[in-house]
Design a protein around this motif. Structure first.
Motif, PDB file in Angstrom:
ATOM      1  N   UNK A 149     -53.576 -74.289  -0.373  1.00 10.97           N
ATOM      2  CA  UNK A 149     -54.389 -73.389  -1.187  1.00 10.97           C
ATOM      3  C   UNK A 149     -54.515 -72.064  -0.452  1.00 10.97           C
ATOM      4  N   UNK A 150     -53.922 -71.022  -1.030  1.00 16.76           N
ATOM      5  CA  UNK A 150     -53.951 -69.702  -0.415  1.00 16.76           C
ATOM      6  C   UNK A 150     -55.054 -68.837  -0.992  1.00 16.76           C
ATOM      7  N   UNK A 151     -56.016 -68.460  -0.146  1.00 14.63           N
ATOM      8  CA  UNK A 151     -57.096 -67.559  -0.556  1.00 14.63           C
ATOM      9  C   UNK A 151     -56.575 -66.119  -0.428  1.00 14.63           C
ATOM     10  N   UNK A 152     -56.213 -65.503  -1.524  1.00 16.81           N
ATOM     11  CA  UNK A 152     -55.656 -64.151  -1.494  1.00 16.81           C
ATOM     12  C   UNK A 152     -56.789 -63.135  -1.374  1.00 16.81           C
ATOM     13  N   UNK A 153     -56.788 -62.401  -0.267  1.00 17.66           N
ATOM     14  CA  UNK A 153     -57.845 -61.422  -0.006  1.00 17.66           C
ATOM     15  C   UNK A 153     -57.456 -60.017  -0.445  1.00 17.66           C
ATOM     16  N   UNK A 154     -56.144 -59.767  -0.552  1.00 17.09           N
ATOM     17  CA  UNK A 154     -55.670 -58.447  -0.975  1.00 17.09           C
ATOM     18  C   UNK A 154     -54.347 -58.609  -1.708  1.00 17.09           C
ATOM     19  N   UNK A 155     -54.236 -57.967  -2.855  1.00 12.20           N
ATOM     20  CA  UNK A 155     -53.038 -58.022  -3.693  1.00 12.20           C
ATOM     21  C   UNK A 155     -52.013 -56.976  -3.234  1.00 12.20           C
ATOM     22  N   UNK A 156     -50.745 -57.080  -3.692  1.00 10.23           N
ATOM     23  CA  UNK A 156     -50.259 -58.004  -4.725  1.00 10.23           C
ATOM     24  C   UNK A 156     -49.861 -59.361  -4.148  1.00 10.23           C
ATOM     25  N   UNK A 157     -50.041 -60.393  -4.967  1.00 11.46           N
ATOM     26  CA  UNK A 157     -49.713 -61.742  -4.533  1.00 11.46           C
ATOM     27  C   UNK A 157     -48.215 -61.922  -4.338  1.00 11.46           C
ATOM     28  N   UNK A 158     -47.410 -61.164  -5.078  1.00 13.67           N
ATOM     29  CA  UNK A 158     -45.955 -61.333  -5.007  1.00 13.67           C
ATOM     30  C   UNK A 158     -45.425 -61.062  -3.603  1.00 13.67           C
ATOM     31  N   UNK A 159     -46.000 -60.089  -2.901  1.00 14.31           N
ATOM     32  CA  UNK A 159     -45.526 -59.805  -1.546  1.00 14.31           C
ATOM     33  C   UNK A 159     -45.920 -60.916  -0.586  1.00 14.31           C
ATOM     34  N   UNK A 160     -47.049 -61.546  -0.832  1.00 16.41           N
ATOM     35  CA  UNK A 160     -47.482 -62.678  -0.007  1.00 16.41           C
ATOM     36  C   UNK A 160     -46.536 -63.854  -0.221  1.00 16.41           C
ATOM     37  N   UNK A 161     -46.258 -64.150  -1.478  1.00 13.18           N
ATOM     38  CA  UNK A 161     -45.352 -65.256  -1.803  1.00 13.18           C
ATOM     39  C   UNK A 161     -43.991 -65.030  -1.176  1.00 13.18           C
ATOM     40  N   UNK A 162     -43.480 -63.797  -1.252  1.00  6.31           N
ATOM     41  CA  UNK A 162     -42.169 -63.490  -0.663  1.00  6.31           C
ATOM     42  C   UNK A 162     -42.184 -63.722   0.846  1.00  6.31           C
ATOM     43  N   UNK A 163     -43.269 -63.304   1.512  1.00  4.35           N
ATOM     44  CA  UNK A 163     -43.369 -63.456   2.966  1.00  4.35           C
ATOM     45  C   UNK A 163     -43.453 -64.927   3.358  1.00  4.35           C
ATOM     46  N   UNK A 164     -44.258 -65.684   2.623  1.00  3.35           N
ATOM     47  CA  UNK A 164     -44.419 -67.115   2.910  1.00  3.35           C
ATOM     48  C   UNK A 164     -43.107 -67.855   2.656  1.00  3.35           C
ATOM     49  N   UNK A 165     -42.455 -67.529   1.553  1.00  2.85           N
ATOM     50  CA  UNK A 165     -41.191 -68.182   1.218  1.00  2.85           C
ATOM     51  C   UNK A 165     -40.138 -67.913   2.295  1.00  2.85           C
ATOM     52  N   UNK A 166     -40.062 -66.666   2.761  1.00  2.00           N
ATOM     53  CA  UNK A 166     -39.090 -66.318   3.799  1.00  2.00           C
ATOM     54  C   UNK A 166     -39.371 -67.072   5.093  1.00  2.00           C
ATOM     55  N   UNK A 167     -40.651 -67.206   5.442  1.00  3.21           N
ATOM     56  CA  UNK A 167     -41.019 -67.920   6.671  1.00  3.21           C
ATOM     57  C   UNK A 167     -40.684 -69.401   6.571  1.00  3.21           C
ATOM     58  N   UNK A 168     -40.925 -69.980   5.402  1.00  2.26           N
ATOM     59  CA  UNK A 168     -40.634 -71.399   5.199  1.00  2.26           C
ATOM     60  C   UNK A 168     -39.132 -71.647   5.269  1.00  2.26           C
ATOM     61  N   UNK A 169     -38.352 -70.787   4.629  1.00  3.15           N
ATOM     62  CA  UNK A 169     -36.889 -70.950   4.660  1.00  3.15           C
ATOM     63  C   UNK A 169     -36.356 -70.813   6.085  1.00  3.15           C
TER      64      UNK A 169
END
Length: 221
Positions: A149-169
């Motif tokens: 569960x990601x508590x988003x404190x500052x948008x946009x969420x798309x950049x967060x998702x991209x960063x998390x996805x890149x780290x996971x890969x």
């Protein structure tokens, strides 16, 4: 909200979850966060935020009349192989459905992490101190499902998702990448990925919700 199946064990082992149960956890997380958000304050840390969310989830559960699951507090993982009082870790939120009652190791694990656009430190810890605990088997060992569960404190969420996805890969390989799913109306994004956990595949549902305190949002608008 999807209706839960009758009060019968879904399957063996008790770690298994039905599609309805997975959808119910997702819905409770989103509704609970939406209910909790007005009670947050600027600068609130992760632990107090999660306490507010957990209490809100229980209020939502009661209002919906859900009696075949329970929402538990912070779940301590003990080192059962040794007699010393070592605590291996603490899962932020756990839920148990009726078919899991009575089995301490059978639960739905939810690990909560703050994230925000442009913050490589917070977004990095989402993976290293969150996803990694599922991948290593420290949390939800042998389970089919886990939740982040990601508590988003500052948008946009798309950049967060991209960063998390890149780290996971990068950490777990391309096959572990996140796939977008139809988002809950109360979520910014819902994604899913699979990890190899000690030779066993565990699927993680990633739920990102807007948790910037309302006062901060209104003052900056």
């Amino acid at each position: 909200m999807p209706l839960l199946t009758p009060d019968l064990p879904f399957g063996q082992p008790a770690f298994e979850l039905s599609d309805d149960q997975i959808a119910t956890v997702l819905d409770l997380l989103c509704r609970g966060c939406d209910e909790a958000r007005p009670h947050l304050t600027p600068g609130m840390l992760e632990v107090p935020m999660t306490i507010v969310v957990r209490k809100a989830m229980r209020r939502v559960k009661k209002s919906l009349g859900l009696t075949n699951l329970q929402i538990r507090g912070e779940h301590e993982l003990e080192d059962m192989a040794n007699s010393d009082p070592t605590i291996l870790g603490r899962i932020d939120i756990t839920l148990q459905f009726l078919h899991q009652f009575g089995e301490e190791d059978a639960y739905v694990a939810v690990e909560c992490k703050r994230v925000q656009a442009g913050d490589s430190s917070l977004n990095g810890r989402y993976v290293t101190n969150g996803v990694e605990r599922f991948a290593s088997g420290k949390y939800a060992a042998g389970h089919d499902w886990g939740f982040m569960l990601g508590y988003v404190l500052a948008l946009p969420a798309s950049t967060i998702v991209d960063a998390v996805d890149a780290s996971i890969r990068k950490a777990y390989g391309e096959a572990a990448g996140l796939a977008a799913e139809a988002a809950n109306t109360l979520a910014l994004a819902v994604l899913e990925g699979a990890l190899v956990q000690n030779g066993h595949n565990i699927r993680l549902k990633h739920v990102f919700v807007d948790m910037a305190p309302a006062a901060t949002t209104s003052s900056s608008s």
